[in-house]
Design a protein around this motif. Structure first.
Motif, PDB file in Angstrom:
ATOM      1  N   ASP A  29       5.687  33.066  70.356  1.00  0.00           N
ATOM      2  CA  ASP A  29       5.587  33.463  68.953  1.00  0.00           C
ATOM      3  C   ASP A  29       4.558  32.592  68.233  1.00  0.00           C
ATOM      4  O   ASP A  29       4.368  31.421  68.572  1.00  0.00           O
ATOM      5  CB  ASP A  29       6.940  33.312  68.259  1.00  0.00           C
ATOM      6  CG  ASP A  29       7.987  34.268  68.799  1.00  0.00           C
ATOM      7  OD1 ASP A  29       7.615  35.162  69.588  1.00  0.00           O
ATOM      8  OD2 ASP A  29       9.176  34.104  68.458  1.00  0.00           O
ATOM      9  N   ILE A  30       3.932  33.192  67.220  1.00  0.00           N
ATOM     10  CA  ILE A  30       3.031  32.452  66.331  1.00  0.00           C
ATOM     11  C   ILE A  30       3.771  32.221  65.017  1.00  0.00           C
ATOM     12  O   ILE A  30       4.283  33.162  64.403  1.00  0.00           O
ATOM     13  CB  ILE A  30       1.727  33.233  66.084  1.00  0.00           C
ATOM     14  CG1 ILE A  30       0.908  33.312  67.376  1.00  0.00           C
ATOM     15  CG2 ILE A  30       0.907  32.592  64.972  1.00  0.00           C
ATOM     16  CD1 ILE A  30      -0.350  34.142  67.250  1.00  0.00           C
ATOM     17  N   SER A  31       3.840  30.964  64.606  1.00  0.00           N
ATOM     18  CA  SER A  31       4.592  30.611  63.403  1.00  0.00           C
ATOM     19  C   SER A  31       3.756  29.752  62.474  1.00  0.00           C
ATOM     20  O   SER A  31       2.685  29.251  62.847  1.00  0.00           O
ATOM     21  CB  SER A  31       5.883  29.867  63.789  1.00  0.00           C
ATOM     22  OG  SER A  31       5.563  28.650  64.451  1.00  0.00           O
ATOM     23  N   GLU A  32       4.265  29.591  61.243  1.00  0.00           N
ATOM     24  CA  GLU A  32       3.634  28.754  60.225  1.00  0.00           C
ATOM     25  C   GLU A  32       2.146  29.078  60.059  1.00  0.00           C
ATOM     26  O   GLU A  32       1.298  28.186  59.898  1.00  0.00           O
ATOM     27  CB  GLU A  32       3.816  27.268  60.548  1.00  0.00           C
ATOM     28  CG  GLU A  32       5.269  26.840  60.587  1.00  0.00           C
ATOM     29  CD  GLU A  32       5.431  25.355  60.871  1.00  0.00           C
ATOM     30  OE1 GLU A  32       4.533  24.572  60.467  1.00  0.00           O
ATOM     31  OE2 GLU A  32       6.431  24.979  61.493  1.00  0.00           O
ATOM     32  N   ALA A  33       1.839  30.370  60.100  1.00  0.00           N
ATOM     33  CA  ALA A  33       0.437  30.786  59.986  1.00  0.00           C
ATOM     34  C   ALA A  33       0.023  30.844  58.518  1.00  0.00           C
ATOM     35  O   ALA A  33       0.761  31.347  57.665  1.00  0.00           O
ATOM     36  CB  ALA A  33       0.242  32.149  60.641  1.00  0.00           C
ATOM     37  N   ASN A  34      -1.144  30.322  58.234  1.00  0.00           N
ATOM     38  CA  ASN A  34      -1.713  30.426  56.894  1.00  0.00           C
ATOM     39  C   ASN A  34      -3.234  30.417  56.992  1.00  0.00           C
ATOM     40  O   ASN A  34      -3.803  29.916  57.963  1.00  0.00           O
ATOM     41  CB  ASN A  34      -1.219  29.308  55.969  1.00  0.00           C
ATOM     42  CG  ASN A  34      -1.733  27.948  56.372  1.00  0.00           C
ATOM     43  OD1 ASN A  34      -2.864  27.582  56.063  1.00  0.00           O
ATOM     44  ND2 ASN A  34      -0.904  27.178  57.084  1.00  0.00           N
ATOM     45  N   VAL A  35      -3.862  31.005  55.979  1.00  0.00           N
ATOM     46  CA  VAL A  35      -5.316  31.084  55.920  1.00  0.00           C
ATOM     47  C   VAL A  35      -5.791  30.296  54.714  1.00  0.00           C
ATOM     48  O   VAL A  35      -5.291  30.490  53.596  1.00  0.00           O
ATOM     49  CB  VAL A  35      -5.811  32.535  55.824  1.00  0.00           C
ATOM     50  CG1 VAL A  35      -7.340  32.578  55.710  1.00  0.00           C
ATOM     51  CG2 VAL A  35      -5.356  33.333  57.032  1.00  0.00           C
ATOM     52  N   MET A  36      -6.723  29.406  54.931  1.00  0.00           N
ATOM     53  CA  MET A  36      -7.318  28.620  53.843  1.00  0.00           C
ATOM     54  C   MET A  36      -8.795  28.980  53.717  1.00  0.00           C
ATOM     55  O   MET A  36      -9.507  29.064  54.721  1.00  0.00           O
ATOM     56  CB  MET A  36      -7.182  27.126  54.113  1.00  0.00           C
ATOM     57  CG  MET A  36      -7.760  26.249  52.996  1.00  0.00           C
ATOM     58  SD  MET A  36      -7.810  24.487  53.393  1.00  0.00           S
ATOM     59  CE  MET A  36      -9.132  24.468  54.612  1.00  0.00           C
TER      60      MET A  36
END
Length: 259
Positions: free
Chosen positions: A70-77
């Motif tokens: 799984d991919i978690s804690e994803a964010n885009v800056m």
């Protein structure tokens, strides 16, 4: 006998922990390799808009998690900079992406125009090339963090390009200062709001002011003769300073020497 079995069980547990510890990084690498294959991850070119005093950047991102974890804690800056100096930083979060699933998200980032101008006031009157960087940060297997970056560039059009303030004259009998204000709106958004004009004497005391309600569409030119009446002429000195304010920023100061 019981102690021997317990010791043997502990030994097997330690061996299994070592196997997991050694194989997890390898499997994570393979998981990332599968994620990097084809078009499983990408950014679309950002679009810029303006509303309510904020610069808004819209960007679509898609992630097809073909990996094993799984991919978690994803964010885009998103970071905007000019000549290496950061002028705006914005971020948005993405939902967790289970293994075998994909996410298509349209993200919207906002930055205060006033804060951008405070960091670089030359953007008010000078066109510029801005550098952008979009960074996707995420964790794989809820433990190991990674970053993927995408660079882009955009042209900035100054909202008060070629701003000028030309003194025209002072009417001694009416105690009125007249001058000509002009600029070109090179920005991709309209300039709306109050332009405050203030007059100061050589002792930095305010002697008069007026307000212009701006509504200048993108690509248009603003030209106007401005009159400022001084109620009490006694503080007027031979040297007067014209100051223009927009969005609480002093965008221009002009010295005027009276004859």
């Amino acid at each position: 006998m019981v102690l021997r079995l317990t010791a043997r069980a502990i030994g097997w547990t330690i061996i299994l922990l070592w196997i997991v510890t050694l194989t997890l990084p390898v499997s994570v690498v393979f998981s990332l390799m599968r994620l990097a294959e084809g078009n499983n991850l990408g950014f679309q070119e950002p679009t810029f808009t303006f509303s309510n005093g904020n610069i808004s950047i819209s960007m679509a991102i898609y992630v097809n998690n073909t990996g094993f974890y799984d991919i978690s804690e994803a964010n885009v800056m998103i970071q905007l900079s000019k000549a290496g100096k950061t002028i705006a930083t914005m971020s948005e979060s993405l939902p967790n992406i289970p293994a075998g699933q994909k996410v298509n998200a349209s993200l919207r980032f906002n930055a205060s125009l006033n804060e951008v101008f405070q960091k670089d006031r030359t953007l008010l009157m000078d066109d510029a090339d801005l550098d952008g960087c979009a960074v996707l940060h995420f964790k794989v297997a809820y433990a190991i963090a990674f970053n993927i970056a995408n660079n882009f560039s955009t042209n900035w059009g100054a909202p008060f390009h070629n701003l000028t303030c030309k003194p025209l004259g002072y009417n001694d009998s009416a105690h009125t200062f007249s001058f000509f204000v002009s600029f070109s709106n090179h920005a991709f958004f309209p300039i709306s709001g109050p332009l405050i004009v203030e007059l100061y004497n050589s002792e930095n005391a305010k002697i008069g002011e007026t307000l212009l309600d701006l509504d200048v569409p993108s690509g248009e030119v603003f030209e106007k003769t401005v009159d400022v009446v001084v109620v009490d002429p006694s503080p007027i000195t031979d040297k007067v300073f014209i100051r223009l304010f927009f969005a609480e920023l002093n965008i221009l100061e002009r010295e005027w020497n009276l004859p």
